[in-house]
Design a protein around this motif. Sequence first.
Motif, mmCIF file in Angstrom:
data_model
loop_
_atom_site.group_PDB
_atom_site.id
_atom_site.type_symbol
_atom_site.label_atom_id
_atom_site.label_comp_id
_atom_site.label_asym_id
_atom_site.label_seq_id
_atom_site.Cartn_x
_atom_site.Cartn_y
_atom_site.Cartn_z
ATOM 1 N N ILE A 1 0.526 -1.442 0.028
ATOM 2 C CA ILE A 1 -0.086 0.009 0.148
ATOM 3 C C ILE A 1 0.742 1.488 0.223
ATOM 4 O O ILE A 1 2.012 1.458 0.678
ATOM 5 C CB ILE A 1 -0.923 -0.045 0.979
ATOM 6 C CG1 ILE A 1 -2.202 -1.595 0.923
ATOM 7 C CG2 ILE A 1 -1.565 1.505 1.280
ATOM 8 C CD1 ILE A 1 -2.635 -1.266 2.472
ATOM 9 N N LYS A 2 0.979 2.298 -0.975
ATOM 10 C CA LYS A 2 1.227 3.397 -0.909
ATOM 11 C C LYS A 2 0.324 4.921 -0.404
ATOM 12 O O LYS A 2 -0.902 4.532 -0.822
ATOM 13 C CB LYS A 2 2.290 3.575 -2.471
ATOM 14 C CG LYS A 2 3.527 2.740 -2.725
ATOM 15 C CD LYS A 2 3.904 2.578 -4.089
ATOM 16 C CE LYS A 2 4.770 1.199 -4.340
ATOM 17 N NZ LYS A 2 5.055 1.628 -6.002
ATOM 18 N N GLY A 3 1.064 4.937 -0.148
ATOM 19 C CA GLY A 3 0.524 6.757 -0.115
ATOM 20 C C GLY A 3 -0.546 6.904 0.810
ATOM 21 O O GLY A 3 0.174 6.025 2.065
ATOM 22 N N ASP A 4 -1.132 7.585 1.586
ATOM 23 C CA ASP A 4 -1.696 7.838 2.634
ATOM 24 C C ASP A 4 -3.092 6.842 2.810
ATOM 25 O O ASP A 4 -4.524 7.158 3.870
ATOM 26 C CB ASP A 4 -2.532 9.014 3.017
ATOM 27 C CG ASP A 4 -3.167 9.884 2.020
ATOM 28 O OD1 ASP A 4 -3.705 9.258 1.093
ATOM 29 O OD2 ASP A 4 -3.931 10.868 2.195
ATOM 30 N N LEU A 5 -3.418 6.103 1.902
ATOM 31 C CA LEU A 5 -4.697 5.020 1.936
ATOM 32 C C LEU A 5 -4.379 3.878 3.023
ATOM 33 O O LEU A 5 -3.912 2.627 2.904
ATOM 34 C CB LEU A 5 -4.326 4.856 0.050
ATOM 35 C CG LEU A 5 -4.843 3.171 0.111
ATOM 36 C CD1 LEU A 5 -7.017 4.163 -0.637
ATOM 37 C CD2 LEU A 5 -5.229 2.328 -1.147
ATOM 38 N N ILE B 1 -15.516 -1.636 3.269
ATOM 39 C CA ILE B 1 -16.470 -1.557 3.805
ATOM 40 C C ILE B 1 -16.071 0.130 4.417
ATOM 41 O O ILE B 1 -16.552 0.431 4.975
ATOM 42 C CB ILE B 1 -15.761 -2.475 5.318
ATOM 43 C CG1 ILE B 1 -16.402 -3.607 4.905
ATOM 44 C CG2 ILE B 1 -16.710 -1.920 6.573
ATOM 45 C CD1 ILE B 1 -15.859 -4.705 4.848
ATOM 46 N N TYR B 2 -15.014 0.338 4.506
ATOM 47 C CA TYR B 2 -14.360 2.029 4.592
ATOM 48 C C TYR B 2 -13.122 1.788 3.730
ATOM 49 O O TYR B 2 -12.793 1.039 3.481
ATOM 50 C CB TYR B 2 -14.047 2.077 6.025
ATOM 51 C CG TYR B 2 -13.036 1.339 6.678
ATOM 52 C CD1 TYR B 2 -11.459 2.154 6.036
ATOM 53 C CD2 TYR B 2 -12.862 0.713 7.015
ATOM 54 C CE1 TYR B 2 -10.328 1.788 6.619
ATOM 55 C CE2 TYR B 2 -12.147 -0.313 7.622
ATOM 56 C CZ TYR B 2 -10.029 0.261 7.262
ATOM 57 O OH TYR B 2 -8.948 -0.600 8.131
ATOM 58 N N CYS B 3 -13.271 3.513 3.271
ATOM 59 C CA CYS B 3 -11.816 3.618 2.245
ATOM 60 C C CYS B 3 -11.525 5.513 2.689
ATOM 61 O O CYS B 3 -12.646 6.224 3.159
ATOM 62 C CB CYS B 3 -12.439 3.745 1.477
ATOM 63 S SG CYS B 3 -11.048 3.912 -0.289
#
Length: 738
Positions: free
Chosen positions: A102-106, A154-156
């Motif tokens: 996972i990259k960034g603030d994701l 579910i959330y993002c």
Amino acid sequence: MEEKGFLREIFNIVLIKWHIIAASIIVFGIVGLIYSFSKSPVYTAFSILQVEEPINRRTFLEDLFLYGRPSRVDTEMEIIKSRSIAERVAKISMLDVNVKEIKGDLSFKIKKLQVDKKFLGVPIKLVVKNNCTEYSAFVNGTRLSNEEFLIEFIYCKGEGEALVYKNSFEDVVNEIKNGIKTEKIGEATNLIKVSFSWTDPIKSAEIANIISEVYIDFNKEKWTEDISQTMDFISSQLDKVKEQLKESEEKMDAFRKTYGIAEISKEAEGIIEKLSELEKEKTEIEIELFQVRRAIQDMDKEPSKILSSSFDDPVLQSLVSKLAELDIKRYSLLQKFTENHPEVMEVSAERGELVEKIKEILKEKEKALTSRKKGIEEFINKYEGEIKNYPEVERNLLRLARNLKVNEDIYTFLLTKYEEVRIAKAASVGNIKIIDRAIPPSSPVFPNKKKLLLFSVFSGFLFGFMISFLIYYFSDTINSPEEIESSYKIPVFGVLPEVRNNRDSAEIEIDRKLKETARILKTTIFFSPISEKMRSFLITSPLPEEGKTTVLRLLGDVISEGSENVLLIDGDIRKRGLTKIANLEGKMGFLDAIAGSSIDDTTYEFKGTLKIMPSGSQNLFIPSLLESKKTEELLSSLKNLYSYILIDTPPILSVVDTLILSKLVDGVFLIIAPYQTSRAHFAKAIKLLKNVNAKLIGCIMNKVLIRRGTYYYYYYLYPEEGKDGIWKKIKRRKKDEV
């Protein structure tokens, strides 16, 4: 004694072939260590469930749905490991989805992911933008369409990229199914231990808890499925009867407004009451018919579903319990065998016959209920016919009153039955409880490095021993003195332990036991009727490396202890082992004496009365020199000067020198190394000696591993005079042990 001898032989194999066993242990140990460190650790988490029997009030409808099982806990354990549970767990746990890099603030959690089959197991690049309002998926730079890739969160939060893997749902279901284990805790309890193994300790605990929760939900559905269907049927009937009741009330009100209040005779009231009772009984039969017909359908589609229904008929109850037993037995057999295995086929055939028998009983029950319903309808038609005899106005009033009364009674009856079913359903829920929830394990259950290493070492020992035993069993080597004496009729004068010495050294390390063994050998030789008057001996062996020079050296040392003049001659012209031991290389010796040099110039003092005649000048050696008359004359002269003469010669099967010299001495000793000298070479050496008329006195076994409890320990134990005395002592010792 035979068993003890066998164990001694086994122990002897281990001592002889220790290097093979040691190498096998090292190899297996290294392989075990490599395997244990290369495998991903597996963690097992477990939860504990309590299985309770549902509490019932035993009403009519509850008798239709509650049943007795032969082994409730065993059945539930098999259900927990079933594919149905695994599929539900796979859908909830999302184990078929992996997210990496996972990259960034994701930050997100996936609720649902659909991927085209051709992209299963392929890394998919997920790009999320505008705070998760937009996303796109790529495979090798190619953007996927909505039909090929669909995701729900579910959330993002945030934006960034991630690699998403979608694995085959079938593979995940199989992994979950294989990872679920159940175990009954104790004999008299209803507790089940549900465990799940996975490579992540946190995930293993999470999945173990999901399994328990899914199973509880599944169990509730299973227990209430039939009752729910009956409730739906009664509810639909209630709605229908309610509408009919409303319509009847409206018609009665309209009639009264038109004709005023009209009285009904007592006779008519009796007809209406009888019709109401018959309609109520007909409705009850229809409900029971609905349940019986649904049970027949279940038997046609899925016979095991009949286990969630039971009837008042004791015969049917017994058959249903027997079907449950056969289902459990068949499922257990299928864990080990295929459908075509004889045991599985036998149980399946018995189960098929039982299913047909249950269906037959159910159909008979359906036939009986249908017949009762038909009889009730005939009575209803009869009373309906009686109403037709009344005047028209009264006849219409009777019909309206009859419909109103029947609908009121049926509606009340259905409400009562609906409440009974609802109570039965409530009583069947909650019979499974979680006693202990799973927690993440602190250490893996596999690989257990200590156990794996011990297993590898033990396996290596067994493998090495097996190879050693096969080598020993199929080898063509001579292994014991008894074999020589029984098979070849040649006496064995004794055994000597293996001596590790430097052949280039003038001294051999001789401990006390070794010296005692050599003295036993000397006593056996010189007190034997065969060789007691002999003075010149030739020491040889079938092949090299059997220790003949060492044996000659030891014999010379112990014979010279008795102030006897002993001469050791190095007749091994090519190898010159004795010459090297005495550090007499380059000195005049045996060849020089044959060529004409004096005996004094060719013999050298070695130790006390022990003298050595080295091999001599090698440039003088020609094969014909040994065959000359001078060799025989030299040996005759030496017999007059020395009490005993011991000649070291080359191996018999190597060169002809030994056969030439064997005719010139009083006797020949053949040195044999156990587990080294082959039977074929030994037999050929004996044949060659017989061909030249050499006098073979006997054999000496050398390089023997002497250990307490081994076969050769008896030969090494007692310094008795005479060979017969040794054998008597051995036999006496064996007899004492018995």
